[in-house]
Design a protein around this motif. Structure first.
Motif, mmCIF file in Angstrom:
data_model
loop_
_atom_site.group_PDB
_atom_site.id
_atom_site.type_symbol
_atom_site.label_atom_id
_atom_site.label_comp_id
_atom_site.label_asym_id
_atom_site.label_seq_id
_atom_site.Cartn_x
_atom_site.Cartn_y
_atom_site.Cartn_z
ATOM 1 N N UNK A 46 0.878 -0.972 -0.019
ATOM 2 C CA UNK A 46 0.325 0.033 0.140
ATOM 3 C C UNK A 46 1.150 1.506 -0.152
ATOM 4 N N UNK A 47 1.961 0.794 0.152
ATOM 5 C CA UNK A 47 2.794 2.796 0.081
ATOM 6 C C UNK A 47 3.002 2.717 -1.171
ATOM 7 N N UNK A 48 3.548 4.425 -1.251
ATOM 8 C CA UNK A 48 4.061 4.819 -2.603
ATOM 9 C C UNK A 48 5.580 4.175 -3.040
ATOM 10 N N UNK A 49 5.632 4.620 -4.048
ATOM 11 C CA UNK A 49 7.170 4.255 -4.134
ATOM 12 C C UNK A 49 8.186 5.403 -3.930
ATOM 13 N N UNK A 50 7.553 6.564 -3.619
ATOM 14 C CA UNK A 50 8.445 7.582 -2.795
ATOM 15 C C UNK A 50 8.668 7.566 -1.603
ATOM 16 N N UNK A 51 7.934 7.063 -1.104
ATOM 17 C CA UNK A 51 8.053 6.398 0.470
ATOM 18 C C UNK A 51 9.048 5.825 0.954
ATOM 19 N N UNK A 52 10.391 4.600 -0.303
ATOM 20 C CA UNK A 52 11.322 4.056 0.037
ATOM 21 C C UNK A 52 12.127 5.216 -0.786
ATOM 22 N N UNK A 53 12.090 5.982 -0.892
ATOM 23 C CA UNK A 53 12.985 6.436 -1.478
ATOM 24 C C UNK A 53 13.419 6.819 -2.656
ATOM 25 N N UNK A 54 13.119 6.434 -3.590
ATOM 26 C CA UNK A 54 13.299 5.513 -5.486
ATOM 27 C C UNK A 54 13.516 7.144 -6.310
ATOM 28 N N UNK A 55 14.994 7.271 -6.522
ATOM 29 C CA UNK A 55 14.373 8.311 -7.262
ATOM 30 C C UNK A 55 16.074 7.877 -8.458
ATOM 31 N N UNK A 56 16.439 8.730 -9.362
ATOM 32 C CA UNK A 56 16.036 8.845 -10.767
ATOM 33 C C UNK A 56 17.348 7.684 -11.017
ATOM 34 N N UNK A 57 17.543 6.640 -12.099
ATOM 35 C CA UNK A 57 18.591 5.593 -11.653
ATOM 36 C C UNK A 57 18.825 4.288 -11.301
ATOM 37 N N UNK A 58 17.951 4.278 -10.426
ATOM 38 C CA UNK A 58 17.467 3.252 -9.117
ATOM 39 C C UNK A 58 17.617 2.067 -9.939
ATOM 40 N N UNK A 59 18.120 0.937 -9.192
ATOM 41 C CA UNK A 59 17.197 0.254 -9.738
ATOM 42 C C UNK A 59 16.475 -0.903 -9.352
ATOM 43 N N UNK A 60 15.132 -1.163 -9.643
ATOM 44 C CA UNK A 60 14.075 -1.835 -9.041
ATOM 45 C C UNK A 60 14.899 -3.668 -9.741
ATOM 46 N N UNK A 61 15.234 -3.988 -8.442
ATOM 47 C CA UNK A 61 15.046 -5.599 -8.992
ATOM 48 C C UNK A 61 14.074 -6.193 -8.432
ATOM 49 N N UNK A 62 13.913 -7.023 -9.370
ATOM 50 C CA UNK A 62 12.307 -7.416 -9.241
ATOM 51 C C UNK A 62 12.906 -9.698 -8.921
#
Length: 233
Positions: free
Chosen positions: A65-81
C-alpha cells in the motif's frame, strides 16, 4: 516528489529502462512489472538497488500500500525483481540451456539428409561442389632462364628482335593468367622500360623493354648484331 523518474528494471530474464511515477503504490507497480518481467504479482519480491554497477541495497518494497516515493526511489535506481516461486512460472527457463535436449547426429546420417546445408550445396553446386572450369588447362612448363640471350618472333619479315631475358613469371597486367617473359632488346624496339602500370618487373632504358608470351621467345646463341655504319644506304 513530482513527475516521473528513470529506473532500470532487472529480473532473471530481463533488463530494461523504464519511466516510473513515484506516486503509484507498490501493488500498482507489481501489476506493471508482471507484464515486463513475466513474474506473477504474488511471486514478486522487489528491492531498490543503487545502480547497475553497484547493487547495494537501498530499500525493500515490503508494503503493497505504500507509494514508491516512501522508499526513496530516485533516478537511475534499479528495481530488482525476484521470483519467490519460479516453479509456477517460466522464470529462468529462457536462459537455462541445460533443460534443452541436444540434437546429435553422426556424419554419415547427416550426409544422407536432404534438408541440410550440405545437401543444398550439393544440389546447387556451391563451394567445393562447384564444377571445375573445363576450359582450364594446366600451365605449361617454361624453360627460359633469366639472363639468356634470345630472339623474339616478329610479324615483320626479315626483322630480328634480339635481346636478353630479364624476367620470367606472372604479372598483374594482361588478360588471363599465365607466364610472361620480359625482354630487354638490343635496340630501342620495345614498348617500356621494364615496368607497366607503375609496377616494375625489371629495369632497362626506355623503349628497350617488352613483355611477350613464352611461345614468342627463342632462347639460344644470339649475339648482338653489329651495325655497319659504313654500309651504303
Amino acid at each position: 516528489m513530482s513527475g516521473t523518474i528513470n529506473v532500470f528494471v532487472v529480473s532473471l530474464d530481463t533488463q530494461s529502462e523504464r519511466r516510473i511515477d513515484p506516486h503509484i503504490t507498490v501493488e500498482q507497480l507489481k501489476n506493471k512489472l508482471e507484464l515486463i518481467t513475466g513474474v506473477p504479482v504474488a511471486n514478486q519480491a522487489i528491492s531498490i538497488r543503487t545502480s547497475l554497477e553497484d547493487r547495494s541495497l537501498v530499500a525493500t518494497l515490503s508494503e503493497d500500500s505504500r507509494p514508491l516515493g516512501f522508499y526513496g526511489l530516485r533516478d537511475w535506481h534499479v528495481l530488482q525483481v525476484e521470483d519467490t516461486n519460479p516453479s509456477t512460472s517460466l522464470t529462468g527457463q529462457l536462459t537455462d540451456v541445460t533443460q534443452v535436449d541436444k540434437f546429435e547426429i553422426s556424419e554419415e546420417e547427416y550426409a544422407k539428409r536432404t534438408d541440410t546445408v550440405l545437401a543444398y550445396k550439393q544440389r546447387h553446386k556451391v563451394g567445393r561442389f562447384a564444377p571445375k572450369d573445363e576450359t582450364e588447362k594446366p600451365q605449361a612448363e617454361v624453360n627460359i632462364d633469366v639472363g639468356s640471350r634470345c630472339e623474339v618472333e616478329s610479324a615483320e619479315p626479315g626483322l630480328s628482335k634480339r635481346g636478353t631475358v630479364r624476367f620470367v613469371g606472372t604479372t598483374s597486367f594482361g588478360t588471363g593468367e599465365g607466364i610472361w617473359v620480359g625482354v630487354e632488346y638490343d635496340e630501342p624496339m620495345g614498348k617500356n622500360d621494364g615496368s607497366i602500370k607503375g609496377e616494375r618487373y625489371f629495369s632497362c632504358r626506355p623503349n628497350y623493354g617488352v613483355f611477350v608470351r613464352p611461345e614468342k621467345v627463342k632462347v639460344g646463341d644470339y649475339p648482338v648484331e653489329e651495325i655497319d655504319l659504313d654500309e651504303e644506304m
